[in-house]
Structures are given as C-alpha cells and as structure tokens.
Design a protein around this motif. Structure first.
Motif, short mmCIF file in Angstrom:
data_model
loop_
_atom_site.label_atom_id
_atom_site.label_comp_id
_atom_site.label_asym_id
_atom_site.label_seq_id
_atom_site.Cartn_x
_atom_site.Cartn_y
_atom_site.Cartn_z
N LYS A 115 -31.88 -46.02 22.19
CA LYS A 115 -32.43 -46.42 20.68
C LYS A 115 -32.43 -45.13 20.05
O LYS A 115 -32.17 -44.19 20.58
CB LYS A 115 -34.08 -46.14 21.31
N GLN A 116 -31.71 -45.36 18.59
CA GLN A 116 -31.65 -44.52 17.83
C GLN A 116 -33.02 -43.73 17.25
O GLN A 116 -33.90 -44.56 16.76
CB GLN A 116 -31.08 -45.39 16.12
N SER A 117 -33.58 -42.62 17.82
CA SER A 117 -34.82 -42.57 17.86
C SER A 117 -35.12 -41.11 16.87
O SER A 117 -34.28 -40.40 16.42
CB SER A 117 -35.11 -42.16 18.84
N PHE A 118 -35.46 -41.28 15.43
CA PHE A 118 -35.76 -39.38 14.74
C PHE A 118 -37.47 -39.06 15.01
O PHE A 118 -38.66 -40.35 14.81
CB PHE A 118 -34.89 -40.32 12.82
N LYS A 119 -37.58 -37.93 14.55
CA LYS A 119 -38.96 -37.12 14.59
C LYS A 119 -38.53 -37.28 12.73
O LYS A 119 -37.90 -36.59 12.55
CB LYS A 119 -39.06 -36.68 15.48
N LEU A 120 -40.37 -37.13 12.76
CA LEU A 120 -40.14 -36.64 11.15
C LEU A 120 -40.64 -35.38 11.96
O LEU A 120 -41.15 -34.67 11.94
CB LEU A 120 -41.59 -37.01 10.66
N THR A 121 -39.97 -34.11 10.78
CA THR A 121 -40.02 -32.89 11.01
C THR A 121 -40.09 -31.89 10.25
O THR A 121 -40.37 -31.06 9.47
CB THR A 121 -38.69 -32.06 10.80
N ASN A 122 -40.24 -32.39 8.27
CA ASN A 122 -41.13 -32.12 7.30
C ASN A 122 -41.63 -33.32 6.30
O ASN A 122 -41.11 -33.48 5.65
CB ASN A 122 -40.14 -31.68 6.10
N ARG A 123 -42.11 -33.28 6.33
CA ARG A 123 -43.33 -34.29 5.99
C ARG A 123 -42.95 -34.25 4.57
O ARG A 123 -43.56 -35.27 3.37
CB ARG A 123 -44.94 -34.74 5.92
N GLU A 124 -43.39 -33.34 3.61
CA GLU A 124 -43.29 -32.62 2.32
C GLU A 124 -42.19 -33.33 1.42
O GLU A 124 -42.00 -33.85 0.92
CB GLU A 124 -43.61 -31.59 1.68
N LYS A 125 -40.87 -33.34 2.51
CA LYS A 125 -39.42 -33.09 2.41
C LYS A 125 -39.00 -34.52 2.96
O LYS A 125 -38.46 -35.45 2.32
CB LYS A 125 -38.41 -32.33 2.49
N GLY A 126 -39.77 -35.58 3.44
CA GLY A 126 -39.44 -36.76 4.48
C GLY A 126 -37.96 -36.62 4.88
O GLY A 126 -37.28 -37.53 4.52
N ILE A 127 -38.19 -35.66 5.43
CA ILE A 127 -36.92 -35.18 6.61
C ILE A 127 -37.54 -35.73 8.26
O ILE A 127 -37.65 -35.38 8.90
CB ILE A 127 -36.72 -33.96 6.58
N TYR A 128 -36.32 -36.73 8.54
CA TYR A 128 -36.28 -37.31 9.91
C TYR A 128 -35.44 -36.75 10.39
O TYR A 128 -33.98 -36.34 10.09
CB TYR A 128 -36.11 -38.41 9.93
N ARG A 129 -35.09 -36.23 11.90
CA ARG A 129 -34.17 -36.14 12.94
C ARG A 129 -34.42 -36.09 13.87
O ARG A 129 -35.25 -36.84 14.56
CB ARG A 129 -33.99 -34.08 12.87
N CYS A 130 -32.30 -36.35 13.94
CA CYS A 130 -32.32 -37.54 15.92
C CYS A 130 -32.81 -36.77 16.96
O CYS A 130 -32.90 -35.25 16.92
CB CYS A 130 -30.54 -37.35 15.90
#
Length: 138
Positions: A115-130
């Motif tokens: 699965k291509q799975s990403f987690k939210l790492t910075n809510r203010e900037k909307g950044i997701y990381r693998c």
C-alpha cells in the motif's frame, strides 16, 4: 438551473473551487447508478467560490480521501429531505493508496502490492510523508 431536492443522499459542500472533478474521479462516482450532480464555482459568502457534489443516494465514502483532497469540505447526510448529520472534514492522520511515493529507491517502487501509505507530519502546511522512506508527498 434546477437540481432536484435530495430525499436521501449526501451533499459534499464547501469543496475548494475547482476540486469537484478530481474528487468525482478518485471516488469513482461515475460508477454509481444514482444521480450525481456537480456544481462548480458556486458563489460562497465564506469562500468566495466553492464546488458542491450532490449524491442522490446514501453510500459509503472514504472521508479520509475527501479530507486529504479538500479539507474544507462539509459532508451532509440527507434523510427524508432533511440534514440528518453533518461532518466538517480535516486533514486525516494517514492516507493510503491516494498518493504515490516518487522516491525511486522506496520499497513501494520495488515491491508491488504494498500500500502507498503516507502520514501527516505537519498539519499547518499539509505535509505528508511516506511511512517507508519518509519522502515528502508532492
């Protein structure tokens, strides 16, 4: 323009202007047998312009996908012609199989079926990381 009232269904409101077609495609709303109406660039006091999607049937929707694509969206469940429930979406903590990792060295590039799975790492900037290689989603 006349779009009938919904007796039982879902209204996705407050979608960022220009996003409704992308949401329509990702959610595969074209595969539904019921009526689906999209309103693009509707006037909005709050947002200036907004998109709206009306689904004339109650179906299961992946709210995380909608929250990722259009976090300002309000989901209204209509029953017997009235709003039975309302949910204001936000960026989900994790999204799967919506974003594709662009890192050619990521295990998802080599191992098919992961699965291509990403987690939210910075809510203010909307950044997701693998979750596998920590590459930032584009």
């Amino acid at each position: 323009m006349i779009i009938g009232n919904i007796n039982n269904g879902i209204v996705l409101d407050h979608i960022e202007a220009g996003k409704c077609m992308e949401i329509y495609e990702v959610l595969k709303l074209n595969e539904l047998e019921c009526t689906v109406a999209m309103i693009k660039n509707a006037d909005s006091v709050k947002m200036g312009k907004k998109d709206i999607i009306k689904i004339f049937e109650v179906i299961d929707l992946d709210l995380d996908v909608i929250g990722y694509m259009a976090p300002t969206t309000t989901v209204n469940i209509i029953e017997n012609g009235k709003v039975a429930s309302r949910k204001h979406l936000q960026l989900p903590e994790k999204v799967e199989d919506v974003i594709t990792c662009k890192n050619p060295r990521c295990i998802t590039s080599v191992e098919r079926g992961l699965k291509q799975s990403f987690k939210l790492t910075n809510r203010e900037k909307g950044i997701y990381r693998c979750i596998y290689c920590e590459s930032e989603a584009k």
